[in-house]
Scaffold this motif. Structure first.
Motif, PDB file in Angstrom:
ATOM      1  N   VAL A   1       0.861  -1.184   0.000  1.00 62.20           N
ATOM      2  CA  VAL A   1       0.000   0.000   0.000  1.00 62.20           C
ATOM      3  C   VAL A   1       0.894   1.230   0.000  1.00 62.20           C
ATOM      4  CG1 VAL A   1      -1.825   1.232   1.216  1.00 62.20           C
ATOM      5  CG2 VAL A   1      -1.725  -1.251   1.350  1.00 62.20           C
ATOM      6  N   SER A   2       0.666   2.108  -0.951  1.00 61.72           N
ATOM      7  CA  SER A   2       1.422   3.362  -0.994  1.00 61.72           C
ATOM      8  C   SER A   2       0.439   4.521  -1.020  1.00 61.72           C
ATOM      9  CB  SER A   2       2.319   3.413  -2.243  1.00 61.72           C
ATOM     10  OG  SER A   2       1.527   3.404  -3.411  1.00 61.72           O
ATOM     11  N   MET A   3       0.938   5.669  -0.608  1.00 67.48           N
ATOM     12  CA  MET A   3       0.103   6.867  -0.592  1.00 67.48           C
ATOM     13  C   MET A   3       0.910   8.006  -1.184  1.00 67.48           C
ATOM     14  SD  MET A   3      -1.745   8.672   2.596  1.00 67.48           S
ATOM     15  CE  MET A   3      -2.192  10.382   2.499  1.00 67.48           C
TER      16      MET A   3
ATOM     17  N   PRO B   1      -8.730   5.771  -2.977  1.00 66.11           N
ATOM     18  CA  PRO B   1      -7.975   4.517  -3.002  1.00 66.11           C
ATOM     19  C   PRO B   1      -8.140   3.812  -4.346  1.00 66.11           C
ATOM     20  CG  PRO B   1      -9.978   4.254  -1.722  1.00 66.11           C
ATOM     21  CD  PRO B   1      -9.914   5.683  -2.131  1.00 66.11           C
ATOM     22  N   THR B   2      -7.031   3.435  -4.926  1.00 66.84           N
ATOM     23  CA  THR B   2      -7.026   2.720  -6.199  1.00 66.84           C
ATOM     24  C   THR B   2      -6.209   1.444  -6.042  1.00 66.84           C
ATOM     25  OG1 THR B   2      -5.067   3.908  -6.955  1.00 66.84           O
ATOM     26  CG2 THR B   2      -7.204   4.835  -7.551  1.00 66.84           C
ATOM     27  N   TYR B   3      -6.358   0.546  -7.000  1.00 60.66           N
ATOM     28  CA  TYR B   3      -5.572  -0.692  -6.966  1.00 60.66           C
ATOM     29  C   TYR B   3      -5.164  -1.074  -8.373  1.00 60.66           C
ATOM     30  CZ  TYR B   3      -9.534  -3.497  -8.639  1.00 60.66           C
ATOM     31  OH  TYR B   3     -10.543  -4.032  -9.393  1.00 60.66           O
ATOM     32  N   GLU B   4      -4.077  -1.812  -8.445  1.00 59.23           N
ATOM     33  CA  GLU B   4      -3.602  -2.331  -9.723  1.00 59.23           C
ATOM     34  C   GLU B   4      -4.034  -3.788  -9.820  1.00 59.23           C
ATOM     35  OE1 GLU B   4       0.507  -2.848 -12.332  1.00 59.23           O
ATOM     36  OE2 GLU B   4       0.632  -2.359 -10.205  1.00 59.23           O
ATOM     37  N   ASP B   5      -4.720  -4.127 -10.892  1.00 55.55           N
ATOM     38  CA  ASP B   5      -5.162  -5.510 -11.042  1.00 55.55           C
ATOM     39  C   ASP B   5      -4.078  -6.326 -11.749  1.00 55.55           C
ATOM     40  OD1 ASP B   5      -5.365  -4.631 -13.632  1.00 55.55           O
ATOM     41  OD2 ASP B   5      -7.491  -5.096 -13.863  1.00 55.55           O
TER      42      ASP B   5
ATOM     43  N   ARG C   1      -1.552  -4.450  -5.920  1.00 57.99           N
ATOM     44  CA  ARG C   1      -1.109  -3.438  -4.953  1.00 57.99           C
ATOM     45  C   ARG C   1      -2.135  -2.321  -4.859  1.00 57.99           C
ATOM     46  NH1 ARG C   1       3.866  -0.360  -7.982  1.00 57.99           N
ATOM     47  NH2 ARG C   1       3.107  -0.757 -10.081  1.00 57.99           N
ATOM     48  N   LEU C   2      -2.090  -1.619  -3.747  1.00 61.30           N
ATOM     49  CA  LEU C   2      -3.010  -0.512  -3.483  1.00 61.30           C
ATOM     50  C   LEU C   2      -2.247   0.801  -3.520  1.00 61.30           C
ATOM     51  CD1 LEU C   2      -5.023  -2.005  -0.503  1.00 61.30           C
ATOM     52  CD2 LEU C   2      -5.972  -1.380  -2.710  1.00 61.30           C
TER      53      LEU C   2
END
Length: 187
Positions: free
Chosen positions: A95-97, A145-149, A171-172
């Motif tokens: 998880v990154s921001m 919040p987004t994610y990589e599929d 990953r988020l």
């Protein structure tokens, strides 16, 4: 005295030979001989060797067992245990921001839905994430919040059902809301 000494020694018991333990010398030599051809096939000059049938079956060979020997029911039970362990294992994602100099790791299996996941993200990064709607995405917050599929596409968290999200999430990333505007599912 030498002859008497040789009679008392059992040389066959200590003799080194090729073969499986417990086989006699006679069995080893009989196995190494080739099977003779039938007289009926010797005289024929047929080119179809694959159609020849031998009347005598090949000599039986002792089965060589690998070490350690594992029976099929043990293999199956080990395979089932391995599958159960994989099912119980966590699905960890990074998880990154945006703006944060560090990454975190989360286990997605401990959450039962998006609401719990978003609460955990809010507590982890000390931010507030707004409510999700399909038309507007996350409103009421400057972060989304987004994610990589698995395909490498970035999507908003909440776009797909939770059961599909867990195996597809790699990953988020919590990005600025202005950057995430293009990711919304416009109807």
């Amino acid at each position: 005295m030498n002859a008497m000494y040789e009679k008392n020694i059992d040389l066959e018991a200590t003799e080194l030979r090729l073969g499986l333990p417990g086989t006699s010398k006679k069995e080893i030599t009989s196995r190494s001989k080739k099977r003779p051809l039938d007289e009926s096939t010797e005289g024929s000059s047929s080119n179809n060797d694959d159609r020849l049938e031998c009347s005598a079956p090949p000599p039986s060979k002792a089965q060589i067992v690998g070490w350690p020997p594992i029976r099929s029911y043990r293999k199956n039970s080990l395979h089932q245990k391995k599958e159960e362990a994989e099912a119980k294992a966590g699905v960890y994602v990074k998880v990154s921001m945006d703006g944060a100099p560090y990454l975190r790791k989360m286990d997605l299996n401990i959450y039962e839905g998006y609401q719990q996941l978003l609460e955990a993200l809010e507590n982890m990064f000390k931010i507030t994430i707004g409510k999700y709607s399909e038309r507007e995405g996350y409103k009421g917050s400057e972060y989304a919040p987004t994610y990589e599929d698995k395909d490498g596409d970035w999507m908003l968290v909440g776009d797909v059902p939770w059961e599909m999200f867990i195996p597809s999430c790699k990953r988020l990333r919590i990005m600025k809301g202005s950057e995430a505007r293009g990711l919304t599912c416009g109807l």
